[in-house]
Design a protein around this motif. Structure first.
Motif, PDB file in Angstrom:
ATOM      1  N   LEU A 163       0.831  -1.212   0.000  1.00 47.12           N
ATOM      2  CA  LEU A 163       0.000   0.000   0.000  1.00 47.12           C
ATOM      3  C   LEU A 163       0.862   1.256   0.000  1.00 47.12           C
ATOM      4  O   LEU A 163       0.562   2.236  -0.703  1.00 47.12           O
ATOM      5  CB  LEU A 163      -0.939  -0.004   1.202  1.00 47.12           C
ATOM      6  CG  LEU A 163      -2.081  -1.018   1.176  1.00 47.12           C
ATOM      7  CD1 LEU A 163      -2.807  -1.025   2.509  1.00 47.12           C
ATOM      8  CD2 LEU A 163      -3.060  -0.742   0.038  1.00 47.12           C
ATOM      9  N   ASP A 164       1.942   1.240   0.776  1.00 48.54           N
ATOM     10  CA  ASP A 164       2.851   2.398   0.818  1.00 48.54           C
ATOM     11  C   ASP A 164       3.457   2.663  -0.555  1.00 48.54           C
ATOM     12  O   ASP A 164       3.760   3.821  -0.893  1.00 48.54           O
ATOM     13  CB  ASP A 164       3.974   2.161   1.833  1.00 48.54           C
ATOM     14  CG  ASP A 164       3.498   2.258   3.277  1.00 48.54           C
ATOM     15  OD1 ASP A 164       2.379   2.765   3.490  1.00 48.54           O
ATOM     16  OD2 ASP A 164       4.233   1.810   4.175  1.00 48.54           O
ATOM     17  N   ALA A 165       3.629   1.588  -1.337  1.00 48.56           N
ATOM     18  CA  ALA A 165       4.212   1.733  -2.675  1.00 48.56           C
ATOM     19  C   ALA A 165       3.163   2.083  -3.728  1.00 48.56           C
ATOM     20  O   ALA A 165       3.503   2.218  -4.907  1.00 48.56           O
ATOM     21  CB  ALA A 165       4.943   0.456  -3.069  1.00 48.56           C
ATOM     22  N   GLY A 166       1.905   2.206  -3.312  1.00 49.30           N
ATOM     23  CA  GLY A 166       0.874   2.635  -4.242  1.00 49.30           C
ATOM     24  C   GLY A 166      -0.055   1.553  -4.753  1.00 49.30           C
ATOM     25  O   GLY A 166      -0.851   1.799  -5.664  1.00 49.30           O
ATOM     26  N   PHE A 167      -0.011   0.358  -4.171  1.00 52.71           N
ATOM     27  CA  PHE A 167      -0.898  -0.714  -4.624  1.00 52.71           C
ATOM     28  C   PHE A 167      -2.353  -0.276  -4.461  1.00 52.71           C
ATOM     29  O   PHE A 167      -2.776   0.139  -3.378  1.00 52.71           O
ATOM     30  CB  PHE A 167      -0.657  -1.982  -3.811  1.00 52.71           C
ATOM     31  CG  PHE A 167      -1.532  -3.150  -4.229  1.00 52.71           C
ATOM     32  CD1 PHE A 167      -1.081  -4.062  -5.169  1.00 52.71           C
ATOM     33  CD2 PHE A 167      -2.793  -3.334  -3.679  1.00 52.71           C
ATOM     34  CE1 PHE A 167      -1.885  -5.115  -5.563  1.00 52.71           C
ATOM     35  CE2 PHE A 167      -3.599  -4.390  -4.063  1.00 52.71           C
ATOM     36  CZ  PHE A 167      -3.144  -5.281  -5.014  1.00 52.71           C
ATOM     37  N   ASP A 168      -3.149  -0.370  -5.537  1.00 53.83           N
ATOM     38  CA  ASP A 168      -4.554   0.038  -5.457  1.00 53.83           C
ATOM     39  C   ASP A 168      -5.439  -0.749  -6.418  1.00 53.83           C
ATOM     40  O   ASP A 168      -6.512  -0.291  -6.807  1.00 53.83           O
ATOM     41  CB  ASP A 168      -4.692   1.536  -5.724  1.00 53.83           C
ATOM     42  CG  ASP A 168      -4.261   1.935  -7.133  1.00 53.83           C
ATOM     43  OD1 ASP A 168      -3.810   1.054  -7.904  1.00 53.83           O
ATOM     44  OD2 ASP A 168      -4.387   3.130  -7.469  1.00 53.83           O
ATOM     45  N   THR A 169      -5.004  -1.939  -6.793  1.00 52.65           N
ATOM     46  CA  THR A 169      -5.697  -2.694  -7.838  1.00 52.65           C
ATOM     47  C   THR A 169      -6.816  -3.574  -7.305  1.00 52.65           C
ATOM     48  O   THR A 169      -7.794  -3.834  -8.009  1.00 52.65           O
ATOM     49  CB  THR A 169      -4.688  -3.576  -8.605  1.00 52.65           C
ATOM     50  OG1 THR A 169      -3.564  -2.787  -8.967  1.00 52.65           O
ATOM     51  CG2 THR A 169      -5.297  -4.167  -9.853  1.00 52.65           C
ATOM     52  N   LEU A 170      -6.704  -4.067  -6.070  1.00 55.47           N
ATOM     53  CA  LEU A 170      -7.674  -5.009  -5.512  1.00 55.47           C
ATOM     54  C   LEU A 170      -7.989  -4.654  -4.067  1.00 55.47           C
ATOM     55  O   LEU A 170      -7.162  -4.071  -3.364  1.00 55.47           O
ATOM     56  CB  LEU A 170      -7.113  -6.443  -5.536  1.00 55.47           C
ATOM     57  CG  LEU A 170      -6.747  -7.078  -6.874  1.00 55.47           C
ATOM     58  CD1 LEU A 170      -6.037  -8.396  -6.633  1.00 55.47           C
ATOM     59  CD2 LEU A 170      -7.980  -7.271  -7.745  1.00 55.47           C
ATOM     60  N   ARG A 171      -9.164  -5.067  -3.622  1.00 55.61           N
ATOM     61  CA  ARG A 171      -9.436  -5.132  -2.194  1.00 55.61           C
ATOM     62  C   ARG A 171      -8.897  -6.461  -1.674  1.00 55.61           C
ATOM     63  O   ARG A 171      -8.921  -7.469  -2.385  1.00 55.61           O
ATOM     64  CB  ARG A 171     -10.941  -5.037  -1.934  1.00 55.61           C
ATOM     65  CG  ARG A 171     -11.581  -3.750  -2.434  1.00 55.61           C
ATOM     66  CD  ARG A 171     -13.016  -3.636  -1.959  1.00 55.61           C
ATOM     67  NE  ARG A 171     -13.720  -2.550  -2.618  1.00 55.61           N
ATOM     68  CZ  ARG A 171     -13.691  -1.282  -2.217  1.00 55.61           C
ATOM     69  NH1 ARG A 171     -12.971  -0.953  -1.156  1.00 55.61           N
ATOM     70  NH2 ARG A 171     -14.372  -0.348  -2.862  1.00 55.61           N
ATOM     71  N   VAL A 172      -8.419  -6.469  -0.430  1.00 54.41           N
ATOM     72  CA  VAL A 172      -7.790  -7.666   0.124  1.00 54.41           C
ATOM     73  C   VAL A 172      -8.231  -7.857   1.570  1.00 54.41           C
ATOM     74  O   VAL A 172      -8.279  -6.891   2.344  1.00 54.41           O
ATOM     75  CB  VAL A 172      -6.245  -7.569   0.070  1.00 54.41           C
ATOM     76  CG1 VAL A 172      -5.600  -8.787   0.729  1.00 54.41           C
ATOM     77  CG2 VAL A 172      -5.760  -7.423  -1.369  1.00 54.41           C
TER      78      VAL A 172
END
Length: 502
Positions: free
Chosen positions: A224-233
């Protein structure tokens, strides 16, 4: 189809045809415009009646469905499959060994293969056979079910295991090997996870349950800190790390700490109570063919399972209990009944007739993987021929009120909800006759089981609902088996934000 770019927030989805849950709430039977604001559906109207707002996604008559979920994924291990030698086509132990002889040596000096199925091979996997093919490079072959790993002498020596056996490790020792193999450099793992997530979004996936055998919060904080935003987990935790989770104050549903994102949350306590069909360790009433003393194995006693569910419930955790054989499923249902715990039974591949209605009565979700039935049909007909319980009883579970939640158990089968839906409805693949077709589901139930909440509580397309939505080429409620498996997804969005556009 004109469309905003990936990452943009959509204001209106125009000229969409709605399929699945929510269809009955629509004002007309034709194309509609769906209006989205602040991450939610705010209105639905016949196409062209209201003026589009904000960025417009022209559906051009495509079918709109609720976003799809995979309720059982081992995220890092699935992502790492991209680096590993595929073994699903190996026809014998000798064939698998020859394949690994030509497999690439990874940067850590290991050769790793994945996906072999040895239960119906005509020869036995032995350490000597693998040594002859692979030599001095440490070589690891992971079973398709991940419950056993075949190692050569160099790999056994590297991992600190005796080198005088057949090289096959099963259950807990095999899981420990997988943990070590999955422990790669974060930058490598995260890049592969990012690619995996984008591929999932291209199939209409908006979320998944991550059941990696690790302390998963750290990995998701980093992503998330690196910008992951593709899926809910939603990520799980296992008993060996559960005390840490409780001590640190985590509960099911909590967001990842230290992040402003709402995409990733704490999931269930995952407990593995028996083995698997392919490794012949699933705990069953009747023995396996040719081995009258082998009824599989319980890896957690019934008493210990009750203790774990009691502790988890008191600490605010849902529970995901792995149970494949009928004996394991009976004990798991008993534990849910005794403790009042909330959660799911993972797999439920062989269930006693008397236990099937207990899922619905107890409110225990059946987190199942329909593609496994197709993968395992020959194994089931052979290894479970003497069992009196029902194998892969999807229709029976649904008919008695069970909430079905579909997944892949990737890497056991690929992360592809369309494959799961096709397998559940049509009970076949590759042109073979349908296997136990009486256990097939209607398409509406299968589609709902592939959304968050499952078949009984799945996502609905209506005003007020979260705008986790998918545009697909065909109506999944009317698609044939091959059309489901090759479904083209035009767009996927989370909270109205596009994660995939074709």
């Amino acid at each position: 189809m004109s469309a905003p770019a990936i990452g943009q927030t959509v204001g209106t989805i125009t000229r969409a045809r709605v399929s699945g849950a929510g269809r009955e709430f629509l004002p007309v039977d034709g194309p509609v415009d769906v209006f989205v604001a602040d991450g939610r559906i705010i209105d639905i109207a016949p196409a062209g009646v209201l003026r589009p707002r904000g960025d417009v996604l022209d559906a051009d008559g495509a079918w709109l469905i609720a976003g799809l979920w995979d309720h059982h994924v081992h995220v890092t291990q699935w992502a790492l499959v991209a680096q590993r030698q595929a073994l699903g086509h190996a026809e014998s132990a000798a064939h698998a060994a020859r394949i690994m002889a030509d497999a690439p040596v990874l940067s850590d000096g290991r050769r790793i293969g994945t996906g072999f199925r040895d239960a119906l091979w005509g020869d036995l996997p032995t350490r000597e056979l693998l040594d002859a093919a692979t030599g001095v490079e440490p070589t690891y072959l992971i079973n398709a079910d991940v419950h056993s790993v075949w190692l050569n002498t160099a790999a056994l020596r590297r991992e600190g295991h005796p080198t005088d056996g057949d090289g096959m490790l099963r259950e807990a020792p095999a899981f420990e090997i997988s943990r070590r193999l999955n422990d790669v450099e974060p930058a490598v793992a995260d890049a592969l996870v990012s690619a995996m997530a984008q591929d999932a979004a291209s199939r209409g996936v908006v979320g998944l349950v991550d059941l990696d055998m690790a302390w998963n919060e750290t990995a998701w904080q980093r992503r998330l800190d690196a910008g992951f935003d593709t899926l809910r987990v939603e990520f799980g935790v296992y008993p060996d790390l559960f005390e840490r989770a409780v001590t640190e104050g985590l509960r099911t549903g909590d967001p990842v700490r230290g992040s402003h994102s709402d995409l990733v949350h704490m999931g269930p306590l995952k407990i593995i109570t028996d083995g698997s069909l392919g490794t012949r360790t699933a705990a069953c009433t009747h023995s396996y063919p040719g081995d009258p003393h082998n009824h599989g194995m319980l890896t957690v006693s019934p008493e210990r399972l009750v203790e774990l569910l009691t502790t988890a419930t008191g600490a605010g955790f849902a529970c995901a209990v792995h149970a494949i054989g009928d004996v394991a499923n009976s004990h798991a249902l008993d534990a849910f009944a005794l403790t009042g715990a909330d959660g799911t039974i993972e797999h439920a591949q062989l269930v006693a007739h008397a236990d099937i209605p207990r899922f619905g009565r107890l409110g225990v979700g059946a987190s199942v993987q329909p593609e496994h039935a197709i993968d395992d049909r020959d194994l089931t007909d052979s290894l479970w021929a003497a069992q009196t319980a029902l194998p892969y009883p999807l229709r029976s579970l649904a008919d008695t009120g069970a909430n079905l939640l579909f997944g892949s158990d990737a890497p056991v089968s690929p992360l592809d909800p369309w494959a799961a839906i096709a397998a559940a409805v049509w009970r076949t693949r590759d042109g073979r006759p349908a296997w136990r077709p009486e256990q097939g589901l209607d398409a509406a139930t299968a589609l709902a089981a592939s959304t968050h909440g499952g078949s009984a509580h799945g996502a609905v397309i209506e005003p007020g609902a979260v705008a986790d939505l998918v545009l697909c080429e065909r109506d999944p409620l009317r698609a044939a088996e091959g059309e489901l498996r090759t479904m083209i997804v035009r767009a996927t969005m989370i909270g109205g934000r596009l994660t995939h556009v074709r």
